[in-house]
Write a protein that holds these residues in place. Structure first.
Motif, PDB file in Angstrom:
ATOM      1  N   SER A 248       0.832  -1.207   0.000  1.00  0.00           N
ATOM      2  CA  SER A 248       0.000   0.000   0.000  1.00  0.00           C
ATOM      3  C   SER A 248       0.862   1.252   0.000  1.00  0.00           C
ATOM      4  N   ALA A 249       0.220   2.366  -0.394  1.00  0.00           N
ATOM      5  CA  ALA A 249       0.934   3.637  -0.453  1.00  0.00           C
ATOM      6  C   ALA A 249       1.354   4.079   0.939  1.00  0.00           C
ATOM      7  N   TRP A 250       0.647   3.563   1.938  1.00  0.00           N
ATOM      8  CA  TRP A 250       0.924   3.974   3.312  1.00  0.00           C
ATOM      9  C   TRP A 250       1.643   2.885   4.089  1.00  0.00           C
ATOM     10  N   LEU A 253       3.643   3.506   7.239  1.00  0.00           N
ATOM     11  CA  LEU A 253       3.003   3.753   8.537  1.00  0.00           C
ATOM     12  C   LEU A 253       2.779   2.450   9.300  1.00  0.00           C
ATOM     13  N   ARG A 254       2.876   1.303   8.568  1.00  0.00           N
ATOM     14  CA  ARG A 254       2.506   0.028   9.174  1.00  0.00           C
ATOM     15  C   ARG A 254       3.426  -0.488  10.293  1.00  0.00           C
ATOM     16  N   ARG A 258      -1.368   2.595  15.637  1.00  0.00           N
ATOM     17  CA  ARG A 258      -1.793   3.980  15.821  1.00  0.00           C
ATOM     18  C   ARG A 258      -1.340   4.500  17.194  1.00  0.00           C
ATOM     19  N   TRP A 261       2.314   5.272  17.154  1.00  0.00           N
ATOM     20  CA  TRP A 261       2.610   6.542  16.474  1.00  0.00           C
ATOM     21  C   TRP A 261       2.310   7.723  17.394  1.00  0.00           C
ATOM     22  N   SER A 494       4.624   1.134  -2.834  1.00  0.00           N
ATOM     23  CA  SER A 494       5.003   1.150  -1.422  1.00  0.00           C
ATOM     24  C   SER A 494       5.425   2.538  -0.972  1.00  0.00           C
ATOM     25  N   GLY A 497       2.693   7.063  -0.915  1.00  0.00           N
ATOM     26  CA  GLY A 497       2.246   7.901   0.201  1.00  0.00           C
ATOM     27  C   GLY A 497       3.349   8.804   0.681  1.00  0.00           C
ATOM     28  N   LEU A 498       4.549   8.208   0.819  1.00  0.00           N
ATOM     29  CA  LEU A 498       5.692   8.955   1.334  1.00  0.00           C
ATOM     30  C   LEU A 498       6.056  10.095   0.383  1.00  0.00           C
ATOM     31  N   LEU A 501       3.484  12.845   0.499  1.00  0.00           N
ATOM     32  CA  LEU A 501       3.648  13.687   1.696  1.00  0.00           C
ATOM     33  C   LEU A 501       4.788  14.674   1.515  1.00  0.00           C
TER      34      LEU A 501
END
Ligand code: SER
Length: 584
Positions: A248-250, A253-254, A258, A261, A494, A497-498, A501
């Motif tokens: 995933s694009a995020w 974050l995995r 949550r 983080w 992969s 997202g980064l 941002l």
């Protein structure tokens, strides 16, 4: 030997005299014994001395007694009686053990205590054979042991009846044959199928002399029968559908949840705040306008070591840096595995998550798993779905609990592995939650169970058990696919997202910067240019020069311009004042 001693004795003294025994004198006897005629042999001492003094050469070497009347180098010849004759098999002495060499020669060498070195010539057994006879375990009068074998309908790699015969094949049967062959005696047996051939049979009534097959050793069953040592480990596991987590694009974050983080964010801010508090009064880097300090708070927190000068700040430093190091490395490690190894996920995480829900659970029809789930784990019977064939397993899992299927299947590891070897869309989830094994069952206190256990352990130790396992159960369909799960090249997805941002941050920063620049430019150059003959391109050129200049230079230039302007203005003012004065 005795004859030799008596010869020696007679040579010594040819007259043998018997004395009337005074102890027997008074006794009366009407029987055949004529005690009065009995005499006592008085030359015993002489005979004993003659025996002790014998020195000769016998079959096992020199024959001689020591002063304390023990044999010098005692040894025995071992003979093998063959028909009416015999043959020498070897020798035995306490010093040299079993050997084919004469003990008198072995006495010259170091003592032979290793049983591996001990050997004899082959023994010829009745029937003119050198093969060791194995005898009979039970006095069965030739009766064969009746051994029950389940007529399985699924997973026939374990046990399968050859159609139309009473012969069986499969992993369990091969293990049984191999173990029986290792018994030190012959066991005549007859394999008898049990079960209706349409369903997997459950349980074994021990009206048989033994039961073999894929029989799990459970507490209830050990109350009724004696089991051998397990020949395969096969605890209960949960099998569930899995899906590959797409890149995933995020993905970045995995690595952290949550909560993690949030905690990391709070941790960084708090750390920055503490460093700021400790350094604010003594360190120039921590002074300045509040906006600048707030922005640099986080970077100060992470790079706390770079500019701390206070004693307290330096005291906090090692612990702080270590914590940051651990968080950074954990993130890196976790991200590496997420990006480079294909992640598999399933809504069912193991038996605990299965028990918490109320979805339907599949089990192998006829297996002890059902009783275990109901009695030990308290699963409602209405949740349990019996499944017969591997195809039924696959269908039930694919359908899922909402469409008449099951959320997961609870079965023994051996079946699960065989099932999964060709179906890669499912997997064992969570750990094995019971520790069972399969063994052969015998009536209570049967000596055969112990001997078969020994045979199974021998098979395990010499590697035969593994070879039989590999012959029947080694499948690699999914493991080869598993190898492909290793990702060689990282896909763009992969990092989408980064990159997004970063792009967004760059855009926002540039936007703020240019807004600020245009504002400053307009502020600085609006008045001189307001007199206004310059074209657009000239203004753009000026703006670019302004943006390219170092801030100090711009400031200096603008100050000098202002000064110039001011001086011009004042000169103009002075001039006008002067002219007006003159005019007046
Ligand atoms: N192994 C399963 C059991 O022993 C099915 O035969 O119950």
């Amino acid at each position: 030997m005795l004859a030799r001693a008596i010869d020696a004795f007679l040579d010594h003294d040819a007259n043998i005299s018997f004395l009337a025994d005074p102890k027997l004198k008074g006794s009366s006897s009407k029987g055949a014994l004529r005690l009065k005629t009995m005499s006592v042999f008085s030359g015993g001492e002489l005979l004993l001395n003659s025996i002790i003094n014998v020195v000769m050469s016998g079959v096992t070497g020199n024959f001689k007694f020591t002063s304390d009347r023990n044999l010098v180098n005692p040894a025995f010849e071992i003979i093998n009686v063959v028909g009416t004759g015999f043959k020498r098999t070897g020798y035995w002495s306490n010093y040299s053990g079993l050997s084919v060499s004469l003990p008198e020669r072995l006495y010259e060498r170091p003592a032979n205590h290793s049983s591996f070195k001990q050997q004899l010539y082959p023994v010829v057994w009745p029937g003119e054979t050198t093969k060791k006879p194995r005898g009979w375990v039970f006095p069965q009068n030739g009766r064969q042991l009746k051994i029950a074998v389940p007529s399985r309908v699924s997973f026939q790699d374990f046990v399968a009846r050859v159609t139309g015969t009473d012969m069986f094949t499969g992993y369990c049967i091969d293990v049984f044959f191999a173990a029986v062959n290792l018994l030190p005696y012959a066991v005549p047996y007859q394999l008898i199928p049990y079960g209706d051939g349409r369903n997997n049979p459950s349980g074994t009534e021990l009206e048989y002399d033994a039961a073999i097959g894929d029989i799990a050793i459970t507490t209830n069953r050990t109350r009724m029968a004696d089991f051998t040592q397990p020949y395969i480990e096969s605890g209960l596991v949960v099998v569930a559908p899995i899906r590959k987590l797409s890149s995933s694009a995020w993905a970045f974050l995995r690595p952290f949840t949550r909560e993690m983080w949030c905690l990391s964010g709070v941790f960084v801010l708090l750390g920055g705040a503490v460093v700021w508090i400790l350094e604010h009064r003594i360190n120039d880097d921590f002074r300045g306008p509040p906006s600048k300090q707030i922005i640099s708070l986080t970077s100060r927190s992470i790079h706390a070591g770079e500019r701390t000068i206070g004693a307290l700040g330096r005291l906090m430093l090692p612990l702080w840096l270590f914590a940051v190091l651990v968080i950074k490395s954990s993130y890196t490690a976790s991200l590496t595995s997420i990006l480079t190894v294909q992640q598999l996920s399933s809504p069912v995480k193991g038996i605990q998550s299965l028990l918490k829900g109320d979805e339907r659970i599949g089990y192998q029809q006829g297996s002890f798993a059902r009783d275990y789930l109901v009695e030990q784990l308290g699963v409602q019977e209405s949740r349990l779905v019996p499944l017969r064939l591997p195809e039924d397993y696959a269908k039930a899992l694919n359908d899922g609990p909402r469409h008449g299927g099951v959320a997961a299947i609870v079965d023994e590891r051996a079946y699960a592995e065989l099932f999964l070897s060709t179906r890669c869309e499912f997997s064992i989830v969570g750990p094995e939650f019971t520790k069972n094994g399969w063994g052969f069952a015998f009536p209570k206190d049967s000596p055969l169970a112990i001997d078969m256990s020994t045979a199974i352990l021998t098979l395990s130790e010499n590697g035969d058990l593994q070879r039989i396992h590999d012959k029947w159960l080694l499948r690699s369909a999914c493991s080869s696919q598993g190898a492909k799960l290793q990702v060689d090249r990282l896909p763009l997805t992969s990092f989408e997202g980064l990159f997004s941002l970063c792009g967004l941050a760059c855009l926002v920063a540039l936007l703020i910067y240019f807004t600020k620049m245009i504002y400053l430019f307009n502020q600085r150059y609006s008045e001189p240019e307001s007199s206004g003959q310059s074209s657009r391109s000239r203004r753009l050129h000026m703006f670019l020069t302004f943006a390219d200049e170092k801030e100090e230079a711009t400031k200096a230039r603008s100050i000098s311009r202002e000064t110039e302007w001011n001086s011009c203005t004042s000169m103009e003012q002075n001039a006008s004042t002067f002219s007006s004065q003159r005019a007046s």
